[in-house]
Motif scaffolding. Sequence first.
Motif, PDB file in Angstrom:
ATOM      1  N   MET A 184       0.843  -1.184   0.000  1.00 20.63           N
ATOM      2  CA  MET A 184       0.000   0.000   0.000  1.00 20.63           C
ATOM      3  C   MET A 184       0.884   1.242   0.000  1.00 20.63           C
ATOM      4  O   MET A 184       1.715   1.427   0.875  1.00 20.63           O
ATOM      5  N   SER A 185       0.715   2.070  -0.980  1.00 22.24           N
ATOM      6  CA  SER A 185       1.511   3.275  -1.112  1.00 22.24           C
ATOM      7  C   SER A 185       0.704   4.481  -0.618  1.00 22.24           C
ATOM      8  O   SER A 185      -0.430   4.680  -1.023  1.00 22.24           O
ATOM      9  N   VAL A 218       6.218   2.133   5.420  1.00 18.17           N
ATOM     10  CA  VAL A 218       7.277   2.584   4.518  1.00 18.17           C
ATOM     11  C   VAL A 218       8.640   2.220   5.089  1.00 18.17           C
ATOM     12  O   VAL A 218       8.791   1.986   6.292  1.00 18.17           O
ATOM     13  N   TYR A 219       9.619   2.190   4.186  1.00 20.86           N
ATOM     14  CA  TYR A 219      11.010   1.962   4.583  1.00 20.86           C
ATOM     15  C   TYR A 219      11.887   2.918   3.789  1.00 20.86           C
ATOM     16  O   TYR A 219      11.452   3.532   2.818  1.00 20.86           O
ATOM     17  N   ARG A 273      15.106  -7.128   0.184  1.00 22.89           N
ATOM     18  CA  ARG A 273      14.798  -8.026   1.315  1.00 22.89           C
ATOM     19  C   ARG A 273      13.759  -7.396   2.248  1.00 22.89           C
ATOM     20  O   ARG A 273      12.884  -8.084   2.749  1.00 22.89           O
ATOM     21  N   ILE A 274      13.853  -6.093   2.488  1.00 23.33           N
ATOM     22  CA  ILE A 274      12.857  -5.416   3.335  1.00 23.33           C
ATOM     23  C   ILE A 274      11.474  -5.529   2.703  1.00 23.33           C
ATOM     24  O   ILE A 274      10.507  -5.881   3.374  1.00 23.33           O
ATOM     25  N   ALA A 319       6.514  -6.349   3.588  1.00 23.36           N
ATOM     26  CA  ALA A 319       5.404  -5.824   2.781  1.00 23.36           C
ATOM     27  C   ALA A 319       5.202  -4.322   2.978  1.00 23.36           C
ATOM     28  O   ALA A 319       4.110  -3.850   3.266  1.00 23.36           O
ATOM     29  N   VAL A 320       6.286  -3.578   2.854  1.00 22.05           N
ATOM     30  CA  VAL A 320       6.263  -2.122   2.945  1.00 22.05           C
ATOM     31  C   VAL A 320       6.796  -1.559   1.632  1.00 22.05           C
ATOM     32  O   VAL A 320       7.428  -2.274   0.854  1.00 22.05           O
TER      33      VAL A 320
END
Length: 188
Positions: free
Chosen positions: A1-2, A103-104, A142-143, A148-149
């Motif tokens: 989800m953005s 988010v990341y 990998r994140i 799922a971000v």
Amino acid sequence: MSLDRTQLISIALNYWQSFKDYSQDPSPEDQRRFEVIKQKLQGHDRWLAFQKELKGELTEFDIGDYTGPGPCFCCVAYPRSSSRPQPDLRWVVVGCVSFLAPVYIVYGVQFDYSNSERIFKKLAFWPLPPEIQAAADTIARRIEATFAVTALPHELAELRVPLYVQFTEPPETTLFHALFLDSPENLP
């Protein structure tokens, strides 16, 4: 989800104050942030497992956990010392997953080394230097797969927000500070 700019700012406003509070009591924003942090830290084992898997992929780096100073999981990838001399200027890669929004971000920090003392030199969100781009891409991939971000766009990370985040105050405060760390260069 953005999430878009307005949604991300709204999230930040929910967890940080827009005025300087001199009272000793936690604000409603503090209480909400503390509750989210407490809840997310229950998943710290999953974060540690992620870092263990990351070590298997980034064999030329030492991976360290830096979770704690901000509302995010955070890891740092240090280039592994070898038998050859290290340059005076060295980059490390940092990956953070926000507790406050899905988010990341992955960024780089350059240090200058004088004798055995490490001195902060430069912070890079984008573009990353070529010597750390491959490691940053691995951490990002990998994140995304594990948590799922989505990546926080760099233009939004650098967006100024009128919030007081730890020791960072307007007009210096950015969305990055509110969602991740107030001192991104201050690493172990």
